[in-house]
Design an enzyme around this catalytic site. Structure first.
Site, PDB file in Angstrom:
ATOM      1  N   LEU A   1       0.836  -1.199   0.000  1.00 46.53           N
ATOM      2  CA  LEU A   1       0.000   0.000   0.000  1.00 46.53           C
ATOM      3  C   LEU A   1       0.871   1.249   0.000  1.00 46.53           C
ATOM      4  CD1 LEU A   1      -2.322  -2.008   0.720  1.00 46.53           C
ATOM      5  CD2 LEU A   1      -3.295  -0.157   2.025  1.00 46.53           C
ATOM      6  N   HIS A   2       1.563   1.473  -1.113  1.00 50.30           N
ATOM      7  CA  HIS A   2       2.298   2.727  -1.278  1.00 50.30           C
ATOM      8  C   HIS A   2       1.288   3.794  -1.688  1.00 50.30           C
ATOM      9  CE1 HIS A   2       2.247   2.403  -5.705  1.00 50.30           C
ATOM     10  NE2 HIS A   2       2.434   1.099  -5.506  1.00 50.30           N
ATOM     11  N   ALA A   3       1.719   4.972  -2.076  1.00 53.42           N
ATOM     12  CA  ALA A   3       0.837   6.135  -2.250  1.00 53.42           C
ATOM     13  C   ALA A   3      -0.389   5.879  -3.130  1.00 53.42           C
ATOM     14  CB  ALA A   3       1.637   7.314  -2.782  1.00 53.42           C
TER      15      ALA A   3
END
Length: 87
Positions: free
Chosen positions: A14-16
Site C-alpha cells: 500500500l504505497h501512495a
C-alpha cells in the site's frame, strides 16, 4: 463490528497510489473503518494513517468496520486488496 483478514497481493503493498484507492473506497461507506497491521490500528479513511503502517506485499492485514454498512465496507476493501489494486 465486522472483521476480516486479507493478504496484500500487489508487490509494492500500500504505497501512495494503492493507499489512495484504499481510502477512497473506505470513504464510500458510512461505517467507521480501521485497518490493522502487527497490532497497530489506524483509521482506514486516513491516507497518512494507512501509509504509516508501511504495508508491503505479502503482508496480512485486518480490516474492521463498525456501523450500518460494516459488512459491505469490509468486503469491498477486502475485494480491492485481493485484486491487487489493478497493478
Amino acid at each position: 463490528m465486522y472483521t476480516k483478514e486479507v493478504l496484500v497481493q500487489n508487490k509494492a503493498g500500500l504505497h501512495a497510489r494503492p493507499a489512495t484507492f484504499f481510502i477512497q473506497k473506505a470513504n464510500e461507506f458510512k461505517s467507521t473503518v480501521w485497518v490493522e497491521k502487527d497490532e497497530r490500528k489506524v483509521n482506514a479513511k486516513s491516507l497518512l494513517g494507512v501509509l504509516s503502517l508501511g504495508i508491503i506485499g505479502g503482508t496480512t492485514i485486518t480490516i474492521y468496520a463498525d456501523g450500518s454498512d460494516e459488512t459491505e465496507a469490509v468486503e469491498g476493501l477486502v475485494n480491492l486488496v485481493e485484486t491487487g489494486f489493478a497493478e
